[in-house]
Design a protein around this motif. Structure first.
Motif, PDB file in Angstrom:
ATOM      1  N   HIS B 222      12.052  -8.237   1.567  1.00 54.23           N
ATOM      2  CA  HIS B 222      11.326  -7.322   2.429  1.00 54.23           C
ATOM      3  C   HIS B 222      11.526  -5.869   1.968  1.00 54.23           C
ATOM      4  N   VAL B 226       8.506  -3.510   0.722  1.00 52.63           N
ATOM      5  CA  VAL B 226       8.116  -2.251   1.347  1.00 52.63           C
ATOM      6  C   VAL B 226       8.066  -1.141   0.297  1.00 52.63           C
ATOM      7  N   GLY B 229       5.031  -1.465  -2.063  1.00 50.55           N
ATOM      8  CA  GLY B 229       3.795  -1.052  -1.405  1.00 50.55           C
ATOM      9  C   GLY B 229       3.735   0.460  -1.223  1.00 50.55           C
ATOM     10  N   HIS B 230       4.868   1.037  -0.849  1.00 48.45           N
ATOM     11  CA  HIS B 230       4.916   2.480  -0.588  1.00 48.45           C
ATOM     12  C   HIS B 230       4.633   3.291  -1.855  1.00 48.45           C
ATOM     13  N   TYR B 307      16.233   2.467  -1.135  1.00 48.01           N
ATOM     14  CA  TYR B 307      15.190   1.494  -0.769  1.00 48.01           C
ATOM     15  C   TYR B 307      15.388   0.968   0.647  1.00 48.01           C
ATOM     16  N   ALA B 311      12.804   1.124   3.903  1.00 40.96           N
ATOM     17  CA  ALA B 311      12.354  -0.034   4.675  1.00 40.96           C
ATOM     18  C   ALA B 311      12.663   0.112   6.160  1.00 40.96           C
ATOM     19  N   ASP B 312      13.299   1.212   6.539  1.00 42.87           N
ATOM     20  CA  ASP B 312      13.656   1.423   7.938  1.00 42.87           C
ATOM     21  C   ASP B 312      12.746   2.506   8.517  1.00 42.87           C
ATOM     22  N   PRO B 313      11.786   2.118   9.368  1.00 44.00           N
ATOM     23  CA  PRO B 313      10.803   3.086   9.875  1.00 44.00           C
ATOM     24  C   PRO B 313      11.451   4.277  10.589  1.00 44.00           C
ATOM     25  N   THR B 316      12.406   6.776   7.839  1.00 48.37           N
ATOM     26  CA  THR B 316      11.269   7.477   7.228  1.00 48.37           C
ATOM     27  C   THR B 316      10.677   8.485   8.216  1.00 48.37           C
TER      28      THR B 316
END
Lengths: 95, 554
Positions: B222, B226, B229-230, B307, B311-313, B316
């Motif tokens: 995961h 992420v 994709g980012h 990374y 992956a932690d909203p 971000t």
């Protein structure tokens, strides 16, 4: 590296050590070798696991090089060696 | 950011523990006269493999590792991993030349890298150039530590939210004063002893982080998914993808040269050379080069935190809210993932891991000034007390200089602070490392080559703007040359070497005086115990032999 060669070690040891260290550096310096995603290990792209594995690999290589060129290990009793090589004892004076 | 009393208390307690140890360190392997630079600055030149490992690791792995590298990975992806490649390469490189440097320094009692250059080339101008470079290059490296501490304090909600500049920086100031105090009392023994605690915290923190955080985030696939994709998204400012998960063909040169340049530069820094000089035996250095990669592994794992943060909203969102300050990503990740008390442990690891090297760096830079500028140029017969006073004063100036860098340079990527220092410090490589093998280079050729490379490197770095912000300066450390993007430090080094070689040929042909070389070939391979015991010494000719008396810690 020849000037730092110790008397007890053959040129072969030095050459092997030099090649090992050079290979370790090139394995990391030459980015196209590992700038790709596959094969993966688990979720890790090649780019990551290769570099992480390179760390212990280089440590082992460095250790081998160290053992290859380390000064000859004798008994820890200095007088025996003093008898072997009585030269240059004057160098330690006056510092 | 919200203030968390539990995290803060844990941080303060661990910091207090380190402070006590710092003062106690003065009594550790106590010397008769700590005012002597060999004692205060080099811990009596008696550190064995074990202590040297902690000391070198302690002053090499810093806020660079824990804040700057993950921040670059968080923002740009694969390119940030050049730092792992750098720490893979650095030890085999140092393995080759460091024992020679150690030996010649031991034979002539050199305390700084510039001492050696003066002795080797008989040129005060060259040694002053090396000293000035060391002091200058250390400042942005210390600045990086300050940015790292600031990031932690901001996330903890300590001082960061107030607009009063004094209160904002007060916690940082207090930490720095305490640190400066025990460093002056204990010298190099303090950071060496504190490094034990610091590294225990760091290893604990990183092992927990790489096991626990991916579990909470839904696994590595995961996390990489992420990130992939980012980074594929297009940055509207540059029209190119934001980053990449694997080094792209266009970035391979930058990746390799950043890594190689950083690796060659690292052991030119005065504080790193201090760590080498402080070793007890020649063997200690090579053995350490085989076991120091344990730190590289940590660096690689810490880089992956970038990374995880991506992956932690919550992270971000936090970074975006703080004006895209990627340096906050790791502290924010800790705050969001860990229970408060363990987040405190993580913060303490980062803060102590930044302060300790900052202290060693400022001491090493101050010693450079005292020995190679103040004493060589102004007052040759300075008493130890005068030297200490000068060092104290200069270490404050160095810290003030570091603060100036914090304010003057764009903080988009703190890693550029270290890379800028690398551009400068690498220009001492020909005089120091090449000089270990040959005396062919002419002292004036080296000086002119150094000057040309310093000017080129500084101008080139000045010309790099922050991506998407034309008109800004010092925004990066790579510049295109011959169709490739290359770390400026390496381009400057090539220029340096070319100028030096050409001018050496000319000066030698013109028979310009080459200066006196006080070193002998045998000095570079010596392995002596520090006390001149004639019978023992005879065994050490040509670096062979069991190298003296067994030390207290083996």
């Amino acid at each position: 590296m020849s000037p730092s060669r110790s008397p007890g070690k053959s040129p072969v040891s030095w050459t092997v050590a030099a090649i090992l260290l050079l290979a370790a550096i090139i394995g990391s310096l030459w980015v196209p070798i590992y700038a790709r995603t596959t094969p993966q290990i688990g979720a890790f792209p090649f780019f990551y696991w290769y570099q992480l594995l390179l760390v212990p690999a280089v440590a082992i290589v460095s250790w081998i090089a160290f053992v290859l060129i380390r000064p000859r290990q004798g008994p820890a009793r200095p007088p025996a060696h003093a008898a072997d090589r009585p030269d240059r004892s004057d160098r330690t004076q006056g510092r | 950011m919200a203030f968390n009393a539990v995290s803060f208390t844990v941080l303060v307690l661990l910091f207090a523990l380190v402070t006590v140890v710092g003062f106690i360190a003065a009594r550790w392997r106590r010397a008769e006269d700590i005012l002597h630079l060999n004692e205060w600055g080099l811990g009596g030149r008696g550190f064995g493999s074990f202590v040297t490992w902690f000391l070198l690791g302690g002053d090499l792995y810093t806020a660079y590792t824990f804040i700057a590298v993950p921040a670059l990975v968080f923002a740009s992806g694969a390119i940030g991993f050049f730092a792992l490649s750098y720490t893979v390469m650095v030890f085999p490189i140092v393995f080759v030349f460091a024992p020679r440097l150690w030996s010649v320094a031991r034979a002539h009692n050199y305390v700084t890298p510039a001492d050696y250059v003066r002795g080797r080339y008989g040129s005060r101008g060259l040694s002053v150039a090396v000293a000035v470079t060391g002091i200058l290059a250390t400042m942005p490296y210390i600045a990086l530590q300050l940015v790292g501490i600031e990031a932690v304090l901001t996330v903890m909600g300590v001082g960061g939210s107030t607009t009063n500049a004094f209160i904002k920086d007060l916690p940082l100031l207090i930490a720095f004063i305490i640190l400066a105090a025990y460093t002056f009392v204990s010298g190099l023994r303090a950071p060496a002893l504190i490094a034990f605690i610091k590294d225990t915290l760091i290893y604990l923190m990183i092992i927990v982080a790489v096991i626990y955080i991916p579990m909470r985030l839904g696994g590595w696939s995961h996390i990489f998914g992420v990130a992939s994709g980012h980074f594929a998204k297009i940055n509207p400012l540059t029209g190119k993808p934001i980053g990449s998960l694997v080094a792209t063909p266009a970035s391979e040169w930058a990746y390799a040269t950043l890594a190689l340049g950083s690796a060659l530069a690292l052991f030119m820094y005065p504080h790193a050379i201090t760590g080498i000089y402080a070793a007890k035996k020649r063997d200690v250095i090579r053995r350490n080069m085989a076991i120091l990669p344990a730190y590289s592994l940590v660096l690689g794992l810490v880089a992956l935190l970038g990374y995880m943060a991506l992956a932690d909203p919550t992270v971000t969102a936090g970074v975006a809210a703080a004006g895209k300050n990627a340096q906050l990503s790791v502290p924010l990740l800790f705050a969001n993932m860990f229970p408060s008390w363990f987040a405190g442990v993580g913060y303490a690891a980062i803060v102590i891991g930044a302060l300790v090297p900052a202290a060693i760096m400022s001491i090493a830079a101050a010693n450079l000034f005292t020995r190679n500028i103040y004493m060589d140029l102004f007052k040759r017969d300075a008493t130890p007390a005068q030297q200490t006073r000068v060092s104290q004063f200069v270490s404050l100036i160095v810290k003030a200089g570091a603060l100036a860098f914090v304010f003057a340079l764009p903080k988009t990527f703190a890693i550029n602070f270290q890379l800028l220092g690398g551009i400068w410090i690498l220009q001492t490589f020909p005089a120091i490392v090449v000089g270990l093998y040959t005396r062919w280079f002419h002292r004036w050729a080296l000086l002119i080559g150094w000057a040309a490379a310093m000017v080129y490197g500084t101008v080139a770095a000045y010309g790099v703007s922050v991506p998407g912000e034309p008109g800004t300066h010092f925004g990066g450390s790579t510049a295109p040359i011959l169709g490739h993007t290359v770390y400026i430090a390496l381009t400057a080094l090539v220029l340096n070497l070319v100028v030096t070689i050409v001018l050496t040929a000319i000066f030698r042909a013109a028979r310009v005086p080459a200066g006196t070389d006080e070193t002998e070939a045998a000095d570079y391979t010596e392995d002596l115990p520090s006390e001149p015991v004639p019978v023992l010494a005879a065994t050490t000719a040509g670096s062979a032999g069991p190298a003296g008396v067994p030390g207290p810690e083996g």
